[in-house]
Design a protein around this motif. Sequence first.
Motif, short mmCIF file in Angstrom:
data_model
loop_
_atom_site.label_atom_id
_atom_site.label_comp_id
_atom_site.label_asym_id
_atom_site.label_seq_id
_atom_site.Cartn_x
_atom_site.Cartn_y
_atom_site.Cartn_z
N TRP A 154 -10.06 2.60 -6.22
CA TRP A 154 -9.38 2.80 -7.51
C TRP A 154 -10.04 1.93 -8.58
O TRP A 154 -10.20 2.36 -9.72
N SER A 204 -10.37 -4.96 4.21
CA SER A 204 -9.05 -4.34 4.28
C SER A 204 -9.08 -2.85 3.95
O SER A 204 -10.09 -2.32 3.50
N SER A 205 -7.91 -2.20 4.16
CA SER A 205 -7.81 -0.76 3.93
C SER A 205 -7.39 -0.46 2.50
O SER A 205 -7.17 0.69 2.15
N ARG A 206 -7.28 -1.49 1.66
CA ARG A 206 -6.74 -1.30 0.31
C ARG A 206 -7.50 -0.23 -0.47
O ARG A 206 -8.69 -0.33 -0.70
N GLU A 207 -6.76 0.80 -0.87
CA GLU A 207 -7.38 1.87 -1.64
C GLU A 207 -7.60 1.40 -3.09
O GLU A 207 -8.26 2.06 -3.88
N HIS A 208 -7.02 0.23 -3.40
CA HIS A 208 -7.24 -0.39 -4.71
C HIS A 208 -8.73 -0.62 -4.94
O HIS A 208 -9.16 -0.71 -6.09
N THR A 235 0.81 -1.23 0.00
CA THR A 235 0.00 0.00 0.00
C THR A 235 0.84 1.28 0.00
O THR A 235 0.31 2.37 0.16
N ASN A 293 -11.70 6.27 2.04
CA ASN A 293 -10.86 6.18 0.85
C ASN A 293 -11.57 6.69 -0.40
O ASN A 293 -10.93 7.24 -1.29
N GLY A 351 -5.84 1.52 10.61
CA GLY A 351 -5.46 1.40 9.21
C GLY A 351 -5.84 2.64 8.44
O GLY A 351 -6.79 3.34 8.79
N ILE A 352 -5.07 2.92 7.39
CA ILE A 352 -5.35 4.05 6.52
C ILE A 352 -5.19 3.60 5.07
O ILE A 352 -4.56 2.59 4.79
N GLY A 353 -5.77 4.38 4.15
CA GLY A 353 -5.62 4.10 2.73
C GLY A 353 -4.32 4.69 2.21
O GLY A 353 -3.61 5.41 2.93
N THR A 354 -4.03 4.42 0.96
CA THR A 354 -2.76 4.87 0.38
C THR A 354 -2.68 6.39 0.25
O THR A 354 -1.61 6.97 0.45
N GLY A 408 -0.83 1.45 6.30
CA GLY A 408 -1.77 1.14 5.23
C GLY A 408 -2.20 -0.30 5.29
O GLY A 408 -1.96 -1.08 4.38
N ASP A 409 -2.82 -0.64 6.39
CA ASP A 409 -3.28 -2.01 6.62
C ASP A 409 -4.33 -1.96 7.71
O ASP A 409 -4.10 -1.39 8.78
N SER A 410 -5.46 -2.58 7.46
CA SER A 410 -6.60 -2.43 8.38
C SER A 410 -6.38 -3.10 9.74
O SER A 410 -7.10 -2.82 10.68
N ARG A 453 -10.46 -15.41 -0.14
CA ARG A 453 -9.42 -14.73 0.61
C ARG A 453 -8.10 -15.51 0.63
O ARG A 453 -7.03 -14.97 0.42
N ARG A 509 -9.68 -13.33 8.34
CA ARG A 509 -10.78 -13.14 7.40
C ARG A 509 -11.11 -14.42 6.66
O ARG A 509 -10.21 -15.09 6.17
#
Lengths: 473, 215
Positions: B97, B90-94, A37, B119, A149-152, A133-135, A442, A437
């Motif tokens: 996107w 998850s936090s993936r901003e993908h 991320t 996001n 966690g945060i986004g990119t 960048g990880d939940s 997954r 998860r």
Amino acid sequence: MAGKTLYDKLWDAHLVKQREDGSALIYIDRHILHEVTSPQAFEGLRLAGRKPWRLDVNVATPDHNISTDSAERAAGVDAIPDETSRIQVKTLDENCDYFGIREFKMNEMGQGIVHVMGPELGASLPGMTVVCGDSHTATHGAFACLAHGIGTSEVEHVLATQCLVTQKMKNMLIRVDGTLGPGVTAKDVVLAIIGEIGTAGGTGYAIEFAGQVFRDMSIEGRMTVCNMAIEAGARVGMVAVDDKSIDYFKGRRFAPTGEMWDQAVEYWRTLQSDDDAVFDATVELDGSAIVPQVSWGTSPEMVAPVTGSIPRPEDETDPTKRQGIERALKYMGLVGGSPISDIPVDRVFIGSCTNSRIEDLRAAAAVAKGRKVANSVKQVLVVPGSQMVKAQAESEGLDKIFIAAGMDWREPGCSMCLAMNADRLGAGEHCASTSNRNFEGRQGNGGRTHLVSPAMAAAAAIAGHITDVRTLD
Amino acid sequence: MRAFTVHTGLVAPMDRANVDTDMIIPKQFLKSIKRSGFGPNLFDELRYLDEGQPGQDCANRPLNPEFPLNWPRYEGASVLLARENFGCGSSREHAPWALDDYGFRAIIAPSYADIFFNNCFKNGLLPIVFEENIVDDLFKEAEIAEGYELIVDLPRQVVVKPSGEELPFEIDEFRKHCLLEGLDEIGLTLKETDAIRGYESQREKTCPWLFHAIK
């Protein structure tokens, strides 16, 4: 005036500016980066000609898509067979070198899953704001960090400004009193909580876990619980500071020393909710009543006690939920009403940021010792969370116990938790997994995940099906 | 960031609760180091019958005929109608996107997961929250009327139905401002440099260990 919650205190201590439009600037004390991320965030910095605000708050490591195979790892980054993975890991190395960020490289002591290496290095400490960048960043809340966690885009924002634009969350208290029975672990507690409040139960809240069960729990157990706050919908999960938290950090690599240690400890002791603090929501569970939990469906809230059975869709009155159960059972190849302990297991995964710390491996090894993996089980992966965990486990001889039982002892990384590397399930395969998860696909396209504790995973490996570790022969 | 003002678009339904980010964009596509190009792999496991690989040309892959986004009537859809807890995981901003790259500009659902919701705003994608019964009605109407379009009017904070009925929605003031203007949040925050420096010097006095960090 009512007292403050732990979250209120952490929020207030990091508030740079409250804006009139309701948004706020929060200062970030620690930023952890990994290969998946961060590349777009570093690219954004370069394109805008920006530099990191502070270098010494950032720490990086590759974890998500690196191989856990010893030979592949020993061959180094240039030999990573999958081209896209190789580029991503090399990009992290290049970005950290270019900007001057401390990275624990793939085969360096200190490397590990971000949420395992951060605490064990003392890179995350009580009272800090920690983002990544990880939940599963909520893990660091186990010792009263405000961690999420945060986004990119936010990774880039934190790199450039050391702040996050955010809004205050609501406060939720989850109190679990009583004493856990033998064979019942932190993982079972958090799965039981998610089963109770659902995967959206904590949305919009910062959760504080309190009560006898958490007071009795080790820091590693608390990390397992806080790690899965996000599976209950909450970005933040926390436990107040006590003697255990302070003892945990003494002597860790990046922890303060001497006079500064004393000063830090004095501050850390204030990191608890006031007696008269008011929470927006409170949930209570009886810890003595919790038994080992197993997820049967495709959402972490789809859990049942190992002594129970799979729910029947026809018993659910809410049509959206009934449809969800039907879809999950179809995907999982299971029938409503059948006993949980009849679920067969093709593979077992012991690892992930939820359950790959030394205590987790000890618990799994205690079950595996002197036993053999069932013939019907194709593979049991034991993946330590970090180089330090691996070294510790090997010094205790745990690796030999796993290998003697017929299990694979691997190199540290995220591995089959999200199957970004070669560790994955085949279509239709059931896996007893200590990860977090159980979403469709997954752990591999068509794979079927059953979330359990490390002891339960090891027991499933021995029995060849889900079984109650408390009554294992 | 691309600004969002008023958007008129075809509505496509995603009729299941708890759609997670692994479903929106499966993990094998997260290996990209770019922000773009995720559109062809949006909902990959639901959309195609085979297992997708990064870098693959999706044009010749077998489509799942049961997945609504593959139906001709939803081709070119830019407003996604979804159920509760959309974007969990998850936090993936993908995830935003991929939705953006596919062509979605707005999402309508009863609730979202926190990180995903946040996001979206960073990418000019507008997630709108309506009560469950309103979302239910929209699902019904979009199914009955082929070519069902909605007007999403951010300045006035309303969604306009084909009938002309207006559905008001809430949005945080700061986020609205950023979306309308297409603002660079980093640039905005850097205007607060003095406040940040001021905070740091205060904090260093009370918690000096936070300034003796990673080496």
